[in-house]
Design a protein around this motif. Structure first.
Motif, PDB file in Angstrom:
ATOM      1  N   LEU A   1      -5.302   8.095   2.536  1.00 33.65           N
ATOM      2  CA  LEU A   1      -6.704   8.043   2.153  1.00 33.65           C
ATOM      3  C   LEU A   1      -7.490   7.152   3.108  1.00 33.65           C
ATOM      4  O   LEU A   1      -8.587   7.512   3.554  1.00 33.65           O
ATOM      5  N   ALA A   2      -6.933   6.007   3.484  1.00 33.61           N
ATOM      6  CA  ALA A   2      -7.603   5.097   4.420  1.00 33.61           C
ATOM      7  C   ALA A   2      -7.739   5.756   5.793  1.00 33.61           C
ATOM      8  O   ALA A   2      -8.793   5.662   6.452  1.00 33.61           O
ATOM      9  N   THR A   3      -6.710   6.454   6.240  1.00 30.81           N
ATOM     10  CA  THR A   3      -6.753   7.145   7.526  1.00 30.81           C
ATOM     11  C   THR A   3      -7.803   8.258   7.500  1.00 30.81           C
ATOM     12  O   THR A   3      -8.580   8.415   8.448  1.00 30.81           O
ATOM     13  N   ASP A   4      -7.829   9.017   6.410  1.00 33.42           N
ATOM     14  CA  ASP A   4      -8.809  10.094   6.275  1.00 33.42           C
ATOM     15  C   ASP A   4     -10.231   9.545   6.279  1.00 33.42           C
ATOM     16  O   ASP A   4     -11.139  10.139   6.872  1.00 33.42           O
ATOM     17  N   ARG A   5     -10.442   8.405   5.625  1.00 36.05           N
ATOM     18  CA  ARG A   5     -11.779   7.790   5.617  1.00 36.05           C
ATOM     19  C   ARG A   5     -12.198   7.353   7.023  1.00 36.05           C
ATOM     20  O   ARG A   5     -13.345   7.525   7.417  1.00 36.05           O
ATOM     21  N   ARG A   6     -11.258   6.760   7.757  1.00 38.96           N
ATOM     22  CA  ARG A   6     -11.579   6.350   9.139  1.00 38.96           C
ATOM     23  C   ARG A   6     -11.935   7.570   9.990  1.00 38.96           C
ATOM     24  O   ARG A   6     -12.888   7.535  10.767  1.00 38.96           O
ATOM     25  N   ASN A   7     -11.158   8.632   9.848  1.00 41.90           N
ATOM     26  CA  ASN A   7     -11.445   9.859  10.606  1.00 41.90           C
ATOM     27  C   ASN A   7     -12.801  10.438  10.210  1.00 41.90           C
ATOM     28  O   ASN A   7     -13.582  10.884  11.060  1.00 41.90           O
ATOM     29  N   ARG A   8     -13.081  10.440   8.906  1.00 39.82           N
ATOM     30  CA  ARG A   8     -14.363  10.944   8.438  1.00 39.82           C
ATOM     31  C   ARG A   8     -15.502  10.109   8.988  1.00 39.82           C
ATOM     32  O   ARG A   8     -16.503  10.630   9.472  1.00 39.82           O
TER      33      ARG A   8
ATOM     34  N   MET B   1       0.855  -1.168   0.000  1.00 43.73           N
ATOM     35  CA  MET B   1       0.000   0.000   0.000  1.00 43.73           C
ATOM     36  C   MET B   1       0.906   1.238   0.000  1.00 43.73           C
ATOM     37  O   MET B   1       1.815   1.354   0.792  1.00 43.73           O
ATOM     38  N   SER B   2       0.624   2.174  -0.877  1.00 39.35           N
ATOM     39  CA  SER B   2       1.456   3.371  -0.976  1.00 39.35           C
ATOM     40  C   SER B   2       1.076   4.364   0.120  1.00 39.35           C
ATOM     41  O   SER B   2       0.077   4.214   0.820  1.00 39.35           O
ATOM     42  N   GLU B   3       1.886   5.386   0.197  1.00 35.83           N
ATOM     43  CA  GLU B   3       1.654   6.405   1.236  1.00 35.83           C
ATOM     44  C   GLU B   3       0.340   7.140   0.997  1.00 35.83           C
ATOM     45  O   GLU B   3      -0.401   7.431   1.940  1.00 35.83           O
ATOM     46  N   ALA B   4       0.000   7.419  -0.216  1.00 34.66           N
ATOM     47  CA  ALA B   4      -1.240   8.106  -0.541  1.00 34.66           C
ATOM     48  C   ALA B   4      -2.442   7.240  -0.170  1.00 34.66           C
ATOM     49  O   ALA B   4      -3.452   7.747   0.346  1.00 34.66           O
ATOM     50  N   GLU B   5      -2.366   5.955  -0.432  1.00 37.35           N
ATOM     51  CA  GLU B   5      -3.459   5.041  -0.084  1.00 37.35           C
ATOM     52  C   GLU B   5      -3.630   4.944   1.428  1.00 37.35           C
ATOM     53  O   GLU B   5      -4.752   4.887   1.936  1.00 37.35           O
ATOM     54  N   GLN B   6      -2.505   4.946   2.129  1.00 34.39           N
ATOM     55  CA  GLN B   6      -2.577   4.900   3.597  1.00 34.39           C
ATOM     56  C   GLN B   6      -3.231   6.191   4.135  1.00 34.39           C
ATOM     57  O   GLN B   6      -4.060   6.152   5.043  1.00 34.39           O
TER      58      GLN B   6
END
Length: 109
Positions: free
Chosen positions: A8-15, A1-6
């Motif tokens: 994005l996943a973190t931002d989705r969890r926060n959202r 998983m690339s840094e951008a995908e990580q």
């Protein structure tokens, strides 16, 4: 998983976590409003403020009875000023004896 995908996943969890908190708060507000309407809340708040103001007024009145008595006396004098002025003028006119017109008794004699 690339840094951008990580990221994005973190931002989705926060959202999603923020959305869950918002939904919980919204549910509490809706439940609160269904229990008591806004006009009922406003009425209760106004009553509370009125009673607080009355309590403060009573406390001030207890501390300054002389001032309140003076104001009441001044207001009473103000409302009855015309009859009092007439009474005082009548008394001063009688005392001065400076009536230029003879009284009815003097005219009959």
């Amino acid at each position: 998983m690339s840094e951008a995908e990580q990221r994005l996943a973190t931002d989705r969890r926060n959202r999603n976590a923020a959305r869950e908190l918002f939904d919980q708060r919204l549910a509490r507000v809706k439940a609160d409003l269904s229990a008591r309407s806004i006009p009922a809340r406003a009425k209760d708040r106004v009553q509370e403020q009125v009673f607080t103001a009355l309590d403060q007024g009573i406390d001030v009145a207890k501390e300054s009875k002389g001032i309140i008595a003076g104001v009441a006396a001044a207001l009473t004098l103000w409302f009855f000023r015309n009859p009092l002025i007439e009474l005082a003028s009548g008394l001063f006119d009688k005392d001065s004896g400076g009536n230029d017109q003879p009284s009815q008794e003097e005219q009959e004699a």
